[in-house]
Scaffold this motif. Structure first.
Motif: not given
Length: 159
Positions: A93-102
């Motif tokens: 979930i954290l990794e997806e947030l990082y990916k989506q938000l740069g």
């Protein structure tokens, strides 16, 4: 250097609680609520106004994790990485947030000051794991797919 309006807001907050050392924490909380962070210059100013040393004010501000000297986004997203959440896959979930938000481990806030992503040890909602919070709202049983939906919803609100 901060704009004069920051000091005027601080003066109103100090007036609300009184010029006394016991006002330090509530004044800091209100300043942070106003600006989404605690500007160092205002902390120094506040200390002088209420009669505590600058060192005392900074020691209190750095002791409590709630206070931040870094500006935060409109939406502060706290991803739980406590045992229950971690076991139920909070890191994707954290990794997806990082990916989506740069964003990443060294960069926590988006350039447009819309989002800040942080990890926390526990949100106290273990039965709802994996969990994250957006400002004061708890989002239970999250997944990377639900993160994408949540970001779309938040972007719509912020527009």
């Amino acid at each position: 250097m901060l704009d004069q309006s920051y000091y005027e807001v601080a003066d109103k907050i100090i007036e609300k609680y009184g010029k006394k050392p016991s006002s330090l924490i509530p004044v800091m909380q209100d300043i942070q609520a106003e600006y989404r962070y605690l500007p160092g210059e205002l902390l120094t100013y506040t200390a002088k106004q209420i009669g505590v040393t600058e060192a005392k004010a900074y020691s209190v501000a750095t002791f409590y994790e709630n206070f931040s000297f870094e500006p935060k986004g409109k939406y502060v997203i706290k991803v739980c990485d406590g045992t229950a959440c971690h076991v139920r896959k909070s890191m994707p979930i954290l990794e997806e947030l990082y990916k989506q938000l740069g964003l990443g481990k060294k960069k926590h806030t988006t350039e447009d000051m819309m989002f800040t992503v942080e990890t926390v040890s526990c949100l106290g909602a273990c039965g709802l794991a994996p969990t994250l919070m957006v400002n004061e709202d708890v989002h239970p049983k999250m997944s990377p797919e639900k993160v994408i939906e949540l970001l779309e919803e938040l972007r719509g609100e912020g527009a």
